[in-house]
Design a protein around this motif. Structure first.
Motif, PDB file in Angstrom:
ATOM      1  N   TYR A   1       0.806  -1.215   0.000  1.00  0.00           N
ATOM      2  CA  TYR A   1       0.000   0.000   0.000  1.00  0.00           C
ATOM      3  C   TYR A   1       0.845   1.273   0.000  1.00  0.00           C
ATOM      4  O   TYR A   1       0.323   2.365  -0.229  1.00  0.00           O
ATOM      5  N   GLY A   2       2.136   1.143   0.267  1.00  0.00           N
ATOM      6  CA  GLY A   2       2.991   2.318   0.285  1.00  0.00           C
ATOM      7  C   GLY A   2       4.300   2.064  -0.430  1.00  0.00           C
ATOM      8  O   GLY A   2       4.883   0.978  -0.314  1.00  0.00           O
ATOM      9  N   LEU A   3       4.764   3.044  -1.204  1.00  0.00           N
ATOM     10  CA  LEU A   3       6.098   2.972  -1.793  1.00  0.00           C
ATOM     11  C   LEU A   3       7.054   3.628  -0.806  1.00  0.00           C
ATOM     12  O   LEU A   3       6.843   4.788  -0.404  1.00  0.00           O
ATOM     13  N   PRO A   4       8.081   2.910  -0.381  1.00  0.00           N
ATOM     14  CA  PRO A   4       8.971   3.422   0.671  1.00  0.00           C
ATOM     15  C   PRO A   4       9.772   4.635   0.212  1.00  0.00           C
ATOM     16  O   PRO A   4      10.474   4.577  -0.794  1.00  0.00           O
ATOM     17  N   TRP A   5       9.638   5.721   0.929  1.00  0.00           N
ATOM     18  CA  TRP A   5      10.331   6.961   0.580  1.00  0.00           C
ATOM     19  C   TRP A   5      11.677   7.017   1.300  1.00  0.00           C
ATOM     20  O   TRP A   5      12.728   7.100   0.677  1.00  0.00           O
ATOM     21  N   ASN A   6      11.605   6.984   2.611  1.00  0.00           N
ATOM     22  CA  ASN A   6      12.823   6.967   3.416  1.00  0.00           C
ATOM     23  C   ASN A   6      12.704   5.860   4.446  1.00  0.00           C
ATOM     24  O   ASN A   6      11.720   5.807   5.181  1.00  0.00           O
ATOM     25  N   THR A   7      13.674   4.983   4.467  1.00  0.00           N
ATOM     26  CA  THR A   7      13.619   3.833   5.366  1.00  0.00           C
ATOM     27  C   THR A   7      14.821   3.854   6.304  1.00  0.00           C
ATOM     28  O   THR A   7      15.972   3.820   5.868  1.00  0.00           O
ATOM     29  N   GLY A   8      14.513   3.933   7.562  1.00  0.00           N
ATOM     30  CA  GLY A   8      15.560   3.912   8.581  1.00  0.00           C
ATOM     31  C   GLY A   8      15.099   3.094   9.770  1.00  0.00           C
ATOM     32  O   GLY A   8      14.271   2.191   9.635  1.00  0.00           O
ATOM     33  N   SER A   9      15.601   3.427  10.916  1.00  0.00           N
ATOM     34  CA  SER A   9      15.272   2.655  12.109  1.00  0.00           C
ATOM     35  C   SER A   9      15.634   3.455  13.343  1.00  0.00           C
ATOM     36  O   SER A   9      16.279   4.502  13.265  1.00  0.00           O
TER      37      SER A   9
ATOM     38  N   GLY B   1      -6.739  11.182 -10.477  1.00  0.00           N
ATOM     39  CA  GLY B   1      -5.295  11.353 -10.561  1.00  0.00           C
ATOM     40  C   GLY B   1      -4.482  10.168 -10.083  1.00  0.00           C
ATOM     41  O   GLY B   1      -3.269  10.277  -9.900  1.00  0.00           O
ATOM     42  N   GLN B   2      -5.134   9.030  -9.907  1.00  0.00           N
ATOM     43  CA  GLN B   2      -4.466   7.859  -9.342  1.00  0.00           C
ATOM     44  C   GLN B   2      -3.240   7.425 -10.152  1.00  0.00           C
ATOM     45  O   GLN B   2      -2.177   7.160  -9.578  1.00  0.00           O
ATOM     46  N   ASP B   3      -3.370   7.361 -11.465  1.00  0.00           N
ATOM     47  CA  ASP B   3      -2.266   6.872 -12.293  1.00  0.00           C
ATOM     48  C   ASP B   3      -1.061   7.798 -12.256  1.00  0.00           C
ATOM     49  O   ASP B   3       0.080   7.362 -12.086  1.00  0.00           O
ATOM     50  N   ALA B   4      -1.310   9.096 -12.421  1.00  0.00           N
ATOM     51  CA  ALA B   4      -0.212  10.067 -12.402  1.00  0.00           C
ATOM     52  C   ALA B   4       0.436  10.143 -11.026  1.00  0.00           C
ATOM     53  O   ALA B   4       1.658  10.244 -10.897  1.00  0.00           O
ATOM     54  N   ALA B   5      -0.395  10.088  -9.986  1.00  0.00           N
ATOM     55  CA  ALA B   5       0.130  10.140  -8.619  1.00  0.00           C
ATOM     56  C   ALA B   5       1.013   8.932  -8.334  1.00  0.00           C
ATOM     57  O   ALA B   5       2.033   9.039  -7.643  1.00  0.00           O
ATOM     58  N   THR B   6       0.635   7.793  -8.885  1.00  0.00           N
ATOM     59  CA  THR B   6       1.429   6.577  -8.696  1.00  0.00           C
ATOM     60  C   THR B   6       2.805   6.733  -9.330  1.00  0.00           C
ATOM     61  O   THR B   6       3.831   6.371  -8.739  1.00  0.00           O
ATOM     62  N   GLN B   7       2.824   7.280 -10.552  1.00  0.00           N
ATOM     63  CA  GLN B   7       4.106   7.480 -11.230  1.00  0.00           C
ATOM     64  C   GLN B   7       4.958   8.527 -10.505  1.00  0.00           C
ATOM     65  O   GLN B   7       6.184   8.411 -10.439  1.00  0.00           O
ATOM     66  N   PHE B   8       4.308   9.545  -9.964  1.00  0.00           N
ATOM     67  CA  PHE B   8       5.022  10.550  -9.174  1.00  0.00           C
ATOM     68  C   PHE B   8       5.653   9.915  -7.941  1.00  0.00           C
ATOM     69  O   PHE B   8       6.818  10.172  -7.617  1.00  0.00           O
ATOM     70  N   ALA B   9       4.874   9.079  -7.260  1.00  0.00           N
ATOM     71  CA  ALA B   9       5.382   8.417  -6.056  1.00  0.00           C
ATOM     72  C   ALA B   9       6.558   7.514  -6.384  1.00  0.00           C
ATOM     73  O   ALA B   9       7.556   7.472  -5.652  1.00  0.00           O
ATOM     74  N   LEU B  10       6.453   6.793  -7.503  1.00  0.00           N
ATOM     75  CA  LEU B  10       7.546   5.922  -7.930  1.00  0.00           C
ATOM     76  C   LEU B  10       8.797   6.755  -8.222  1.00  0.00           C
ATOM     77  O   LEU B  10       9.916   6.392  -7.813  1.00  0.00           O
ATOM     78  N   HIS B  11       8.607   7.874  -8.891  1.00  0.00           N
ATOM     79  CA  HIS B  11       9.733   8.757  -9.225  1.00  0.00           C
ATOM     80  C   HIS B  11      10.374   9.341  -7.960  1.00  0.00           C
ATOM     81  O   HIS B  11      11.598   9.303  -7.799  1.00  0.00           O
ATOM     82  N   ALA B  12       9.545   9.870  -7.076  1.00  0.00           N
ATOM     83  CA  ALA B  12      10.065  10.524  -5.869  1.00  0.00           C
ATOM     84  C   ALA B  12      10.823   9.556  -4.971  1.00  0.00           C
ATOM     85  O   ALA B  12      11.797   9.937  -4.299  1.00  0.00           O
ATOM     86  N   THR B  13      10.397   8.308  -4.962  1.00  0.00           N
ATOM     87  CA  THR B  13      10.993   7.340  -4.038  1.00  0.00           C
ATOM     88  C   THR B  13      12.091   6.479  -4.640  1.00  0.00           C
ATOM     89  O   THR B  13      12.856   5.858  -3.896  1.00  0.00           O
ATOM     90  N   SER B  14      12.181   6.432  -5.982  1.00  0.00           N
ATOM     91  CA  SER B  14      13.156   5.503  -6.573  1.00  0.00           C
ATOM     92  C   SER B  14      14.083   6.098  -7.632  1.00  0.00           C
ATOM     93  O   SER B  14      15.107   5.485  -7.957  1.00  0.00           O
TER      94      SER B  14
END
Length: 433
Positions: free
Chosen positions: A151-159, A327-340
């Motif tokens: 449900y989420g594309l990981p943006w920043n992963t730490g601990s 905007g689901q499709d565009a938002a998905t591509q944005f999320a993929l871009h921002a996180t990867s």
């Protein structure tokens, strides 16, 4: 993470709506888990325009870096992104109200501790196929999963893990990080011998931060939760709290310490170890008068009970989720871009010191040359896991219930066994609500 439905009463409590009247409760009706997969807002999923909701857009230090990502995307894609923000402490309640009413669209930034609860609202898109394109680390992917779906594309992963002060360790004649509980205790006693008001381990002892006891319980062998059965109260959890009490009584840890106190003690050179998120280095070093402190700060694997055990750490970070609908499709591509996207995540790292969630991002020279981040990822984040209690609406109350019992032990009002029995009973009642 296992599935656990949020009751209507639990949802109302979680989102701060317990005092609302019938109209308010009705507005939240869509927030209760129903397993529905209908569009959240009924808008055009192909629209190039969408919202991006993030608490970081409300923070002076973070806003410029995120706005840079948004503007670059708008220019490249010819789209328009409406930035939406709420203060962190109000974010979850505001987001869920808007989401429940169909007013939130596009991409939403979520603390990983909130993902399960928000996913149960039935408004988020399953990003499993998209996630395969990102090159995310396994730990990062896990942080964005709930009930077998991404449900989420990981943006920043730490601990959240242990930070050591190498200068104090050297002063005490400690040449390497302790790896077992026995070695850790020995190191703490050596550090106490330095005198001068040294607090060897600035561990959390205030209720507000005593959820830090959970990784130590896991270190001693307590699973915390198995299915819906609370395992706090078992011998391992009692042993962990008994050990914590021993450290307290021997003044190897101090009374009335929270994260802010721990950072202050560490920054003053009065503590050799403390628990913090990966961002702790920047925060603590900036507050310290010792301008060489940053170079002395080292990530340390949490000591284990027995050699060969897995070091425990709590996963920490954020993901970007997508609302079904406009905007689901565009938002998905944005999320993929921002996180990867490697250039994007690297630039974000240089501006905010938040580690990327992809193997390519972590291997970028600008990230890899940061020894602290690289070592933290390898020593701490690599074995970090989320809390099994995050799936419950009552998570904050669960943490508080356990924390109060642990503190009762520390101040001598309760014995460890009885306190953990009470904690287990309280937590069991909470997750049934």
């Amino acid at each position: 993470m296992t599935t656990s439905g949020i009751s209507r009463r639990g949802a109302l409590r979680m989102f701060g709506l317990g005092a609302l009247g019938v109209a308010g409760a009705g507005a939240l009706g869509a927030c209760a888990p129903s397993g529905a997969s209908s569009s959240s807002n009924g808008g055009d999923t192909k629209s190039k325009d969408f919202d991006f909701t993030s608490w970081s857009l409300n923070e002076e230090a973070a806003k410029p870096a995120i706005e840079k990502i948004i503007k670059a995307w708008e220019k490249a894609e010819g789209s328009r992104i409406r930035a939406v923000s709420y203060p962190y402490n109000e974010y979850l309640s505001q987001l869920t109200l808007k989401l429940g009413g169909g007013e939130t669209t596009g991409a939403v930034h979520l603390d990983i501790a909130w993902l399960a609860a928000v996913a149960q609202m039935g408004k988020l898109a399953d990003l499993s196929p998209v996630a395969l394109k990102g090159g995310y680390t396994n730990v990062a992917l896990d942080s964005g999963m709930y009930d077998g779906k991404q449900y989420g594309l990981p943006w920043n992963t730490g601990s959240i893990g242990v930070i050591a002060n190498s200068k104090l360790l050297a002063k005490a004649g400690i040449k390497k990080h302790p790896t077992t509980i026995e070695e850790f205790e020995g190191a703490l006693r050596e550090l106490k011998g330095l005198g001068g008001g040294i607090v060897p381990y600035a561990a959390a002892t205030k209720v507000a931060q005593l959820k830090d006891i959970f990784p130590w319980m896991q270190t001693f062998g307590c699973t915390l939760l198995e299915g819906n059965k609370v395992t706090i109260g078992d011998d391992a959890s009692v042993d962990a709290v008994t050990w914590y009490k021993k450290l307290h009584d021997e003044k190897l840890i101090a009374a009335d310490v929270d994260r802010f106190d721990a950072r202050a003690l560490f920054g003053q050179g009065k503590a050799a170890f403390y628990d913090d998120a990966i961002i702790g280095k920047g925060v603590t070093a900036a507050q310290s008068k010792d301008k060489t402190l940053a170079d002395a700060m080292q990530p340390m694997k949490r000591p284990v009970l027995r050699t060969g055990d897995k070091p425990q750490a709590l996963l920490w970070g954020g993901v970007i989720a997508i609302v079904k609908g406009k905007g689901q499709d565009a938002a998905t591509q944005f999320a993929l871009h921002a996180t990867s996207d490697r250039a994007t995540t690297t630039q974000y790292f240089t501006e905010r010191a938040l580690p990327p969630s992809t193997t390519a991002g972590l291997s970028d020279p600008k990230v890899a040359q940061d020894t602290f981040t690289t070592q933290w990822t390898e020593k701490i984040t690599d074995t970090a896991t989320g809390s099994p209690f995050w799936q419950f609406a009552q998570n904050a109350q669960i943490e508080e219930a356990v924390a109060k019992q642990v503190q009762a032990v520390l101040v001598g009002k309760e014995k460890p066994k009885n306190a953990m029995k009470k904690a287990a009973e309280e937590v069991t009642d909470l997750i049934k609500r």
